[in-house]
Design a protein around this motif. Structure first.
Motif, PDB file in Angstrom:
ATOM      1  N   TYR B 128       0.818  -1.219   0.000  1.00  0.00           N
ATOM      2  CA  TYR B 128       0.000   0.000   0.000  1.00  0.00           C
ATOM      3  C   TYR B 128       0.846   1.261   0.000  1.00  0.00           C
ATOM      4  CZ  TYR B 128      -4.170  -2.729   1.101  1.00  0.00           C
ATOM      5  OH  TYR B 128      -5.200  -3.600   1.051  1.00  0.00           O
ATOM      6  N   TRP B 129       1.870   1.256   0.842  1.00  0.00           N
ATOM      7  CA  TRP B 129       2.594   2.514   1.067  1.00  0.00           C
ATOM      8  C   TRP B 129       3.706   2.745   0.069  1.00  0.00           C
ATOM      9  CZ3 TRP B 129       1.646   6.443   4.487  1.00  0.00           C
ATOM     10  CH2 TRP B 129       0.566   6.232   5.362  1.00  0.00           C
ATOM     11  N   PRO B 133       0.382   2.464  -4.341  1.00  0.00           N
ATOM     12  CA  PRO B 133      -0.477   3.315  -3.511  1.00  0.00           C
ATOM     13  C   PRO B 133      -1.927   3.351  -3.995  1.00  0.00           C
ATOM     14  CG  PRO B 133       1.575   4.428  -4.027  1.00  0.00           C
ATOM     15  CD  PRO B 133       1.538   3.194  -4.859  1.00  0.00           C
ATOM     16  N   ARG B 134      -2.163   2.986  -5.251  1.00  0.00           N
ATOM     17  CA  ARG B 134      -3.538   2.992  -5.759  1.00  0.00           C
ATOM     18  C   ARG B 134      -4.453   2.160  -4.859  1.00  0.00           C
ATOM     19  NH1 ARG B 134      -6.835   0.301  -9.339  1.00  0.00           N
ATOM     20  NH2 ARG B 134      -5.466  -1.502  -9.405  1.00  0.00           N
ATOM     21  N   ALA B 136      -4.032   1.594  -1.768  1.00  0.00           N
ATOM     22  CA  ALA B 136      -4.230   2.287  -0.495  1.00  0.00           C
ATOM     23  C   ALA B 136      -5.406   3.246  -0.590  1.00  0.00           C
ATOM     24  CB  ALA B 136      -2.965   3.050  -0.117  1.00  0.00           C
ATOM     25  N   LEU B 183      -7.394   4.513  11.241  1.00  0.00           N
ATOM     26  CA  LEU B 183      -6.660   5.252  10.208  1.00  0.00           C
ATOM     27  C   LEU B 183      -5.350   5.796  10.766  1.00  0.00           C
ATOM     28  CD1 LEU B 183      -9.547   7.145   8.412  1.00  0.00           C
ATOM     29  CD2 LEU B 183      -8.165   5.262   7.549  1.00  0.00           C
ATOM     30  N   LEU B 184      -5.386   6.229  12.036  1.00  0.00           N
ATOM     31  CA  LEU B 184      -4.141   6.687  12.657  1.00  0.00           C
ATOM     32  C   LEU B 184      -3.148   5.535  12.736  1.00  0.00           C
ATOM     33  CD1 LEU B 184      -5.448   9.008  15.498  1.00  0.00           C
ATOM     34  CD2 LEU B 184      -4.054   9.661  13.546  1.00  0.00           C
ATOM     35  N   PHE B 186      -3.071   3.005  10.770  1.00  0.00           N
ATOM     36  CA  PHE B 186      -2.639   2.764   9.402  1.00  0.00           C
ATOM     37  C   PHE B 186      -1.492   3.713   9.042  1.00  0.00           C
ATOM     38  CE2 PHE B 186      -3.396   3.714   4.807  1.00  0.00           C
ATOM     39  CZ  PHE B 186      -3.062   2.470   4.304  1.00  0.00           C
ATOM     40  N   ALA B 187      -1.637   4.978   9.420  1.00  0.00           N
ATOM     41  CA  ALA B 187      -0.609   5.960   9.080  1.00  0.00           C
ATOM     42  C   ALA B 187       0.694   5.673   9.827  1.00  0.00           C
ATOM     43  CB  ALA B 187      -1.108   7.366   9.409  1.00  0.00           C
ATOM     44  N   GLU B 188       0.561   5.341  11.130  1.00  0.00           N
ATOM     45  CA  GLU B 188       1.770   5.081  11.911  1.00  0.00           C
ATOM     46  C   GLU B 188       2.499   3.841  11.405  1.00  0.00           C
ATOM     47  OE1 GLU B 188       3.258   6.982  14.357  1.00  0.00           O
ATOM     48  OE2 GLU B 188       1.817   8.336  13.405  1.00  0.00           O
ATOM     49  N   LYS B 191       4.434   4.507   8.345  1.00  0.00           N
ATOM     50  CA  LYS B 191       5.757   5.099   8.565  1.00  0.00           C
ATOM     51  C   LYS B 191       6.774   4.011   8.900  1.00  0.00           C
ATOM     52  CE  LYS B 191       4.188   9.524  10.429  1.00  0.00           C
ATOM     53  NZ  LYS B 191       3.920  10.177  11.707  1.00  0.00           N
ATOM     54  N   LEU B 194       7.744   1.940   5.860  1.00  0.00           N
ATOM     55  CA  LEU B 194       8.630   2.645   4.936  1.00  0.00           C
ATOM     56  C   LEU B 194      10.069   2.654   5.460  1.00  0.00           C
ATOM     57  CD1 LEU B 194       6.439   5.655   3.757  1.00  0.00           C
ATOM     58  CD2 LEU B 194       7.123   3.638   2.463  1.00  0.00           C
TER      59      LEU B 194
END
Lengths: 611, 365
Positions: B128-129, B133-134, B136, B183-184, B186-188, B191, B194
């Motif tokens: 996803y990241w 990304p599509r 995601a 979602l938070l 997911f974002a963490e 990171k 990555l």
């Protein structure tokens, strides 16, 4: 004048440059848009892009959550407002405002929650501004949607806040919402594009496109929908059309667009001016829609509200224009641009005129309404409490007008920058000279003020002046009073020579008359007879109410061969003649019944017996 | 038990199953706020049950039943007089299958081809990241759409229950805390992934290899997906065509219904009284949007009771529950079959869910 010419040329040069740059924008936009699209795509398809979109989704959830929570409380009140059935436009206005407040609160909560949460995240470069712009765009769209659908209330005639034909409300609402959306789009999106993507030409072209489309929508609204009435209501059809409102509206829209095209910085002010003008055009219809009742607007209220509304509209317009200019007042006052200076001064005069107009309308309509309520006063009937008002109100009206006019004149001159002090001083000298010349006039006016203040006489009262002129007060002016003598002639008496006033129309009068009877009559019997007549008269349906103290009589004098009885009674002013006539009639009848004759003037010579 | 009641219960149950699955999934994502390892550790507990054969069967069955019932509901509609919430929910529900189809199928296929792939949350997040990304964006859209659909459904069902007074204060915040925290997370976790991708070339190579394997398989599935989407589209088109045909066919047969307060409404024959109200802007309470649950839309029939469709079992139960008097009907269920109907709205238009939770408090004097 030189400055004006210079600034006009400057303006035209600026407009030329602006048109040229617009052409460049339109020419370069497609290429730039493609590049921007590719760049955006490339930026999105990275970890940073995913992060940005994730955060955006979180913001949406936060906003929705807060607004949902709000609506769990506010939905019932909203339903109640929607369920109400307004029976007057004012009631509809109240409900509409309440509804707007409820909706506005939800929208603001959403926007505030989303924007303030956005501060917590580490956004990729340039995205934060875009997100905030998106939130504001959404707010603008929802706000205009709510406002327009509340004002026009398509499909719900009783809720409509403006006098628009039902068939047109829906279309007008659609056009209005479309125009508002386009304007919001042109306001928020290009700025964000410019900042986030560095695509000034796309931004310029988009702005041009959005505003042009909005112009088109508004023109359609003004001409096609606001235009000639298709109403089937004969009352509306038969009214003479006075002003080509729709045409002027369309013209205003086009003018704002043209100004924006030539100089975007001036567009805000022009738009404000156009809105103010449009509102002023429609204000009368709107005010009479709310306060006019049947549309005739007989009462004073619509007139007062109208002038107040005009005042408020113009003031708000001035405020909005200053905001749109973005210049603080202090620097505005020191500007050297002659157009701006003249404009400011004319604005000042307009404000003063509006203010004076408002005060004048309010005073006049209050006085007129009061006079109408009192109705015409017959000067030959006894005055009542309202006669003092009838005496004073017209005087007050004239003096207010004069004072307002003088004040307006002087302050307008002052607002235009003309020094008034020497004028006032000059007026003072002239006034002094005039004052000596017109001593009598001044004396009359001042004396009149005191007569009126002391309530010496009112319209309709019968007075006698110190100079033996008498009559009923018919008219009162600043300088003189008009007295109608009971035989007809009309005297105009200046207050200065009125002198002592003998007012015979106040409170009560006492009437006395003599009754000469032969010396043989028995005094006590006569006294009782008169008293009885007095009581009878008091009980009488016609004459009774006119008697304040009943008729009484007593032996007053004894002359050779004659007993003089003195009768007296008390009655309201002006009624004593009727009462006296009635009393004499009854006394005569009573004496006849008693077999008593009035004392006659004949002298009876008694001679000795014949023979 | 009548068919209506059965259908309604099945719809509710399938929805709850799907919501439970989505909640578990999102809770797993939430752990990303702590670390990728925590996500992996909780995975067997939160997602595992749905991977088992009965779990998968239940999930797939619930999804199919829910979609089928949703489309049936469109067919059974008689007009587009929807409340705004209803319209939003309908649109979100219709969007879900095409959005979710790819995710579901790819995940399933990937699990077949690469046994270590689906065991690793990290690998999926890396896709996803970094790699694609599509997907995601698609997943973010799905989370929003599915969760809003589910939240509206759960809320409008639970809020009518007396138990809401006790659990409402907990459920309502949870309805939004779950997706926001997920979602938070997911974002963490993104990171973290990555960082790991940058510092661990071996892991990167492994993911690339797995991706190639999956890509080979999914090519065969592309055709299937297109067919499925086509079929779904055709089904929807058919459903809406059915609705449109009903509206068109009846458009000229209009009748009038008189309301209390001198109001009257005109609409097509066969619409429910509530639809008459909505189409004519007559304020009429309807907390459950015409599902015969809340009883707030009930009306007293003053005249023309014979011109209304008879009360079914579903309606009678609700009427009984809210203590309706004789001669009262649910406006959302009583369909107008002819002219001469005259009704009085029993509850004020601002009646809210409390009128369904405690009808005795709202009974008019």
């Amino acid at each position: 004048m030189n400055g004006m010419a210079g600034s006009s040329v400057e303006l035209l040069a600026g407009a030329k440059a602006r048109i040229a740059s617009l052409g460049v924008d339109l020419a370069r936009a497609p290429q730039e848009a493609l590049a921007a699209y590719d760049a955006t795509r490339a930026a999105l398809m990275t970890g940073a892009g995913v992060r940005g979109v994730t955060y955006f989704a979180i913001l949406l959830f936060v906003g929705i959550a807060v607004e949902w929570f709000y609506w769990t409380y506010a939905y019932s009140p909203l339903r109640a407002v929607q369920a109400a059935r307004p029976d007057s436009p004012l009631e509809a206005l109240r409900l509409g405002l309440r509804r707007f407040a409820l909706l506005l609160c939800g929208m603001l909560l959403f926007t505030i929650a989303a924007i303030s949460t956005s501060a917590a995240f580490a956004w990729p470069a340039g995205v934060h501004e875009t997100v905030v712009a998106a939130a504001l765009l959404l707010l603008a769209l929802r706000l205009s949607w709510a406002a327009i659908s509340i004002v026009l209330a398509p499909g719900r005639a009783p809720f409509r806040l403006v006098p628009v034909e039902p068939a047109r409300a829906r279309w007008l609402a659609a056009v209005g919402i479309a125009a508002a959306a386009l304007l919001a789009l042109g306001q928020f999106v290009p700025a964000a594009l410019e900042r986030a993507l560095g695509a000034p030409h796309v931004a310029g072209a988009l702005r041009f496109g959005a505003f042009s489309a909005a112009l088109l929508a508004l023109l359609i609204g003004a001409f096609a929908l606001f235009g000639r009435s298709e109403s089937r209501d004969p009352a509306a059809r038969m009214r003479a059309p006075l002003f080509p409102r729709s045409f002027v509206l369309g013209l205003l829209v086009a003018a704002v667009y043209a100004v924006w095209l030539l100089d975007p910085r001036a567009a805000g002010v022009t738009a404000v001016a156009a809105v103010v003008l449009a509102l002023l055009l429609g204000l009368r219809a709107i005010v009479y829609f709310y306060w006019g009742g049947d549309g005739d607007g007989q009462g004073a209220l619509p007139a007062i509200v109208l002038s107040l509304a005009r005042f408020v509209v113009v003031l708000a317009g001035i405020g909005a224009a200053l905001l749109a200019l973005g210049t603080p007042l202090a620097t505005l006052a020191e500007t050297v641009n002659p157009w701006v200076r003249i404009g400011l001064r004319l604005l000042g005069v307009a404000v003063l005129a509006l203010l004076a107009h408002g005060v004048w309308i309010a005073t006049r309509s209050v006085i007129d309404q009061r006079l109408v309520r009192i109705g015409p006063i017959d000067p030959h009937h006894p005055p009542d409490a309202s006669s003092r008002l009838v005496t004073l109100l017209p005087l007050l009206r004239v003096s207010t007008a004069v004072v307002l006019l003088v004040l307006l004149l002087l302050s307008s001159l002052w607002a235009l920058g003309i020094e008034v002090t020497p004028l006032l001083a000059g007026a003072g000298v002239v006034g002094l000279a005039l004052g000596f010349g017109a001593q009598a006039l001044v004396r009359d006016v001042i004396a009149g003020v005191f007569y009126l203040a002391e309530d010496a006489f009112r319209v309709g009262e019968y007075i006698e002046s110190g100079t033996t002129i008498k009559g009923t007060v018919e008219r009162i002016t600043l300088r003189s009073v008009a007295l109608r003598h009971h035989n007809g002639p009309l005297h105009f008496v200046p207050y200065g020579s009125l002198g002592t006033v003998r007012n015979t129309s106040r409170d009560w009068v006492i009437d006395k008359f003599n009754l000469p009877l032969p010396i043989e009559v028995e005094s006590e019997k006569i006294r009782k007879m008169i008293k009885k007549i007095g009581e009878e008269m008091k009980a009488d349906a016609d004459i009774g109410p006119l008697i304040m103290e009943p008729l009484k009589g007593k032996l007053y004098r004894i002359d050779p061969g004659v007993k003089v009885f003195r009768c007296k009674f008390r009655s309201p002013p002006g009624k004593q003649f009727d009462v006296r006539a009635s009393a004499l009639k009854r006394i005569e009848a009573a004496l006849k019944a008693m077999g008593v004759q009035f004392a006659d003037g004949r002298t009876v010579v008694v001679t000795g017996p014949a023979g | 038990m009548s068919a209506d009641i059965l259908l309604r219960s099945v719809r509710l149950a399938s929805g709850l199953v799907l919501l439970a699955f989505v909640t578990g999934h999102l809770c797993n994502l939430m752990l990303g706020l702590h670390s990728l390892a925590a996500m992996e550790a909780a995975r067997p507990w939160l997602m595992g049950p749905w991977r088992s054969a009965p779990g998968l069967a239940l999930l797939a069955g619930a999804a199919l039943v829910h979609i089928a019932l949703g489309i049936t509901a469109i067919v059974r509609r008689r007009s587009l007089a929807l409340s705004r919430t209803d319209a939003v929910q309908l649109a979100l529900g219709l969007l879900t299958p095409p959005l979710l189809l790819e995710h579901a199928v790819v995940m399933h296929l990937a699990g077949e081809v690469t046994p270590d792939f689906h065991a690793a949350f990290g690998q999926m997040l890396a896709v996803y990241w970094s790699f694609s990304p599509r997907y995601a964006f698609q997943q973010l859209a799905v989370v929003m759409v599915v969760w809003m659909h589910g939240a509206i459904g759960l809320y409008s069902w639970l809020v009518l229950k007396p138990v809401w007074r006790r659990i409402g204060g907990l459920v309502l915040p949870l309805l939004f805390a779950v997706p926001i925290l997920a979602l938070l997370g997911f974002a963490e976790a993104g990171k973290e992934v990555l960082e790991r991708l940058a510092g661990d070339p071996a892991w990167r190579a492994q993911i690339v290899e797995n991706l190639n394997k999956v890509a080979r398989v999914t090519r065969t599935y592309e055709g299937l997906r297109a067919n499925l989407l086509m079929g779904y589209g055709a089904l929807l088109l058919g459903a809406f065509a059915c609705l449109g045909w009903k509206i068109l066919r009846q458009r000229l047969r209009r009748v009038r219904v008189d309301y209390d307060g001198g109001l009257s409404a005109q609409a097509r024959v066969g619409l429910s009284l509530l639809e008459f109200s909505r189409l004519n802007h007559i304020a009429h309470a309807h907390v459950c949007s015409g599902r015969a649950r809340c009883g707030t839309c009930r009306v007293r029939v003053e005249a023309g009771a014979a011109q209304l469709s008879p009360a079914a079992e579903l309606e009678q139960r609700t009427l009984e529950r809210v203590g309706a008097a004789a001669g009262e009907r649910l406006a959302c269920q009583a369909r107008v079959l002819g002219a001469g109907v005259q009704v009085t709205r029993v509850l004020p238009a601002f009646a809210d869910a409390s009128a369904a939770r405690a009808p005795q408090d709202w009974s008019p004097a």
